[in-house]
Structure formats: structure tokens, C-alpha cells
Design a protein around this motif. Structure first.
Motif, PDB file in Angstrom:
ATOM      1  N   VAL A  25     -77.223 -16.979 -75.993  1.00 14.74           N
ATOM      2  CA  VAL A  25     -77.971 -15.880 -75.110  1.00 14.74           C
ATOM      3  C   VAL A  25     -79.550 -16.166 -75.555  1.00 14.74           C
ATOM      4  O   VAL A  25     -80.202 -16.136 -74.864  1.00 14.74           O
ATOM      5  CB  VAL A  25     -77.664 -14.336 -75.442  1.00 14.74           C
ATOM      6  N   ARG A  26     -79.599 -16.351 -76.698  1.00 14.85           N
ATOM      7  CA  ARG A  26     -81.021 -16.480 -77.394  1.00 14.85           C
ATOM      8  C   ARG A  26     -81.783 -17.706 -77.452  1.00 14.85           C
ATOM      9  O   ARG A  26     -82.783 -17.913 -77.229  1.00 14.85           O
ATOM     10  CB  ARG A  26     -81.036 -16.024 -78.736  1.00 14.85           C
ATOM     11  N   TRP A  27     -80.741 -18.877 -77.470  1.00 18.73           N
ATOM     12  CA  TRP A  27     -81.432 -20.427 -77.702  1.00 18.73           C
ATOM     13  C   TRP A  27     -80.682 -21.326 -76.629  1.00 18.73           C
ATOM     14  O   TRP A  27     -79.266 -21.539 -76.838  1.00 18.73           O
ATOM     15  CB  TRP A  27     -81.241 -20.550 -79.117  1.00 18.73           C
ATOM     16  N   ARG A  28     -81.251 -21.855 -75.686  1.00 19.80           N
ATOM     17  CA  ARG A  28     -80.773 -22.543 -74.716  1.00 19.80           C
ATOM     18  C   ARG A  28     -79.856 -23.807 -75.261  1.00 19.80           C
ATOM     19  O   ARG A  28     -78.782 -24.272 -74.973  1.00 19.80           O
ATOM     20  CB  ARG A  28     -81.912 -23.510 -73.917  1.00 19.80           C
ATOM     21  N   VAL A  29     -80.386 -24.427 -76.461  1.00 19.38           N
ATOM     22  CA  VAL A  29     -79.709 -25.599 -77.323  1.00 19.38           C
ATOM     23  C   VAL A  29     -78.215 -24.809 -77.697  1.00 19.38           C
ATOM     24  O   VAL A  29     -77.165 -25.720 -77.325  1.00 19.38           O
ATOM     25  CB  VAL A  29     -80.382 -26.152 -78.204  1.00 19.38           C
ATOM     26  N   ALA A  30     -78.175 -23.738 -77.965  1.00 20.73           N
ATOM     27  CA  ALA A  30     -76.810 -23.232 -78.491  1.00 20.73           C
ATOM     28  C   ALA A  30     -75.896 -23.001 -77.109  1.00 20.73           C
ATOM     29  O   ALA A  30     -74.718 -23.129 -77.199  1.00 20.73           O
ATOM     30  CB  ALA A  30     -77.016 -22.079 -79.306  1.00 20.73           C
ATOM     31  N   GLU A  31     -76.584 -22.458 -75.967  1.00 17.77           N
ATOM     32  CA  GLU A  31     -75.914 -22.315 -74.981  1.00 17.77           C
ATOM     33  C   GLU A  31     -75.301 -23.773 -74.477  1.00 17.77           C
ATOM     34  O   GLU A  31     -74.123 -23.703 -73.909  1.00 17.77           O
ATOM     35  CB  GLU A  31     -77.025 -21.641 -73.924  1.00 17.77           C
ATOM     36  N   ARG A  32     -76.085 -24.831 -74.438  1.00 18.34           N
ATOM     37  CA  ARG A  32     -75.583 -26.066 -73.996  1.00 18.34           C
ATOM     38  C   ARG A  32     -74.370 -26.518 -74.736  1.00 18.34           C
ATOM     39  O   ARG A  32     -73.642 -27.194 -74.222  1.00 18.34           O
ATOM     40  CB  ARG A  32     -76.810 -27.047 -74.101  1.00 18.34           C
ATOM     41  N   LEU A  33     -74.530 -26.410 -76.168  1.00 12.55           N
ATOM     42  CA  LEU A  33     -73.380 -26.863 -76.948  1.00 12.55           C
ATOM     43  C   LEU A  33     -71.961 -25.737 -76.898  1.00 12.55           C
ATOM     44  O   LEU A  33     -70.931 -26.412 -76.933  1.00 12.55           O
ATOM     45  CB  LEU A  33     -73.914 -26.445 -78.549  1.00 12.55           C
ATOM     46  N   ALA A  34     -72.298 -24.633 -76.458  1.00 15.17           N
ATOM     47  CA  ALA A  34     -71.081 -23.629 -76.268  1.00 15.17           C
ATOM     48  C   ALA A  34     -70.557 -23.760 -74.887  1.00 15.17           C
ATOM     49  O   ALA A  34     -69.239 -23.645 -74.582  1.00 15.17           O
ATOM     50  CB  ALA A  34     -71.370 -22.300 -76.534  1.00 15.17           C
ATOM     51  N   LYS A  35     -71.198 -24.266 -73.843  1.00 16.29           N
ATOM     52  CA  LYS A  35     -70.740 -24.161 -72.534  1.00 16.29           C
ATOM     53  C   LYS A  35     -71.324 -25.318 -71.615  1.00 16.29           C
ATOM     54  O   LYS A  35     -72.512 -25.866 -71.919  1.00 16.29           O
ATOM     55  CB  LYS A  35     -70.645 -22.936 -71.871  1.00 16.29           C
ATOM     56  N   SER A  36     -70.988 -25.561 -70.481  1.00 14.05           N
ATOM     57  CA  SER A  36     -71.130 -26.580 -69.570  1.00 14.05           C
ATOM     58  C   SER A  36     -71.957 -25.982 -68.483  1.00 14.05           C
ATOM     59  O   SER A  36     -71.841 -24.639 -68.506  1.00 14.05           O
ATOM     60  CB  SER A  36     -70.386 -27.494 -69.223  1.00 14.05           C
ATOM     61  N   ASP A  37     -72.948 -26.896 -67.867  1.00 17.12           N
ATOM     62  CA  ASP A  37     -73.489 -25.897 -66.650  1.00 17.12           C
ATOM     63  C   ASP A  37     -72.614 -26.280 -65.315  1.00 17.12           C
ATOM     64  O   ASP A  37     -71.721 -27.078 -65.401  1.00 17.12           O
ATOM     65  CB  ASP A  37     -74.771 -26.841 -66.332  1.00 17.12           C
ATOM     66  N   PRO A  38     -72.630 -25.285 -64.566  1.00 21.16           N
ATOM     67  CA  PRO A  38     -71.851 -25.410 -63.166  1.00 21.16           C
ATOM     68  C   PRO A  38     -72.718 -26.713 -62.676  1.00 21.16           C
ATOM     69  O   PRO A  38     -73.288 -27.234 -62.821  1.00 21.16           O
ATOM     70  CB  PRO A  38     -72.230 -24.259 -62.511  1.00 21.16           C
ATOM     71  N   ARG A  39     -71.655 -27.143 -61.662  1.00 23.63           N
ATOM     72  CA  ARG A  39     -72.101 -28.534 -61.210  1.00 23.63           C
ATOM     73  C   ARG A  39     -71.315 -28.648 -59.801  1.00 23.63           C
ATOM     74  O   ARG A  39     -70.404 -28.613 -59.600  1.00 23.63           O
ATOM     75  CB  ARG A  39     -71.294 -29.776 -62.076  1.00 23.63           C
TER      76      ARG A  39
END
Length: 169
Positions: free
Chosen positions: A85-99
Motif C-alpha cells: 500500500v505504501r510503496w509501488r515497488v513492494a506492490e509490484r513484487l507482491a502482485k501483478s497488474d491487470p492486463r
């Protein structure tokens, strides 16, 4: 007939205690712990279930050890979700983006290949939403949890819910 009443009582009592402890831990940790928002969340949910089963059925794991394992899984999920929730890099590591895998009735073959989704999977999702014609579909999106969202032209509106999807394609 039951051959070992002690083992049966152990399972019943330990199972009830572990179950109640898991429910208490989940209530304290919040709804996010069991959310199925992405693959990471699914793994945590499966791991919690597996850990509970191990506590109940394995004589090699004490109740305290099992509760420590449950607490560790919930704490790690909480920490990683808070970091995401706080850091985009952590978000990218934890989950993928919708596509998007289909836009305006046209398949994105590169997206299908990269996401390992077949045309048949997409067509099945479209049919399950009651559509019979690709021309009626504004977008089909492979979501972070692996599900396919089908958006018709009728419900696409300004497509303001799709910008993140377009950025990830």
C-alpha cells in the motif's frame, strides 16, 4: 468402529482449539488477510488452511507450534500488504497488474501468450456472462487474482476503470 479413542478426542479438541484461535487471529488481522485480490493472497489462504490441517492431524506439531505458524503467516501477509500500500515497488513484487486480453472485440495475441491464457478461456468467460458476440465486448481483463472480467460496450462508459489496465499492456 473407532480403534483409537484418544486420537479421535485429540483431533476433536485440538481441531476446535486451533480453529477458534485461527478465527480470533483473522478477526484481529482484518478482512484483508482472507481477501482473494491476487495470487499472493490465494497462497496465504491456502497456506493457512494447510497449516490448520497439519495442526489438527499431525501428532508431530503441537498446538503452540501450529499457532505460531498461523501467526507468522498472518503477520507476513499483513506486513507485505502494508508495504504494498505504501510503496509501488513492494506492490509490484507482491502482485501483478491487470492486463487486457481483448479490447473492442479484438484479441491481444501478445497478452494472451505472455499471460498463458487461451482464446478458449476468454471465450468461455464471455459466454459465462451471457454474451454471444465479440462485437458486444469492450474489454476482457485478466485481473490480479487470475479471474477474467468481461466489460460490455453497454457498460464500458468512459472506460475510466480501465486506465491502469491500459498502462500495463
Amino acid at each position: 468402529m473407532v480403534d483409537n479413542w484418544d486420537a479421535l478426542w485429540r483431533i476433536l479438541l485440538l481441531g476446535a482449539a486451533a480453529y477458534l484461535a485461527l478465527i480470533a487471529l483473522l478477526r484481529v488481522s482484518g478482512k484483508r488477510t482472507l481477501a482473494k485480490l491476487n495470487a499472493f493472497d490465494l497462497v496465504v489462504t491456502v497456506a493457512l488452511g494447510s497449516t490448520l490441517a497439519t495442526i489438527v492431524l499431525s501428532r508431530d506439531v503441537t498446538l503452540l507450534e501450529g499457532l505460531a505458524a498461523l501467526l507468522m503467516l498472518i503477520a507476513l501477509q499483513y506486513v507485505i500488504a502494508a508495504m504494498a500500500v505504501r510503496w509501488r515497488v513492494a506492490e509490484r513484487l507482491a502482485k501483478s497488474d491487470p492486463r487486457p486480453v481483448l479490447i473492442d472485440g479484438v484479441f491481444d495475441c501478445e497478452a494472451l501468450r505472455r499471460e498463458r491464457v487461451t482464446r478458449a478461456d476468454v471465450l468461455s468467460a464471455i459466454r459465462s456472462k451471457g454474451f454471444g458476440d465479440l462485437c458486444d465486448i469492450a474489454a476482457v481483463v485478466l485481473e490480479t487474482d487470475g479471474s477474467l472480467s468481461v466489460i460490455s460496450h453497454e457498460h464500458a462508459g468512459s472506460r475510466s476503470a480501465l486506465p491502469l489496465v491500459r498502462d500495463s499492456s
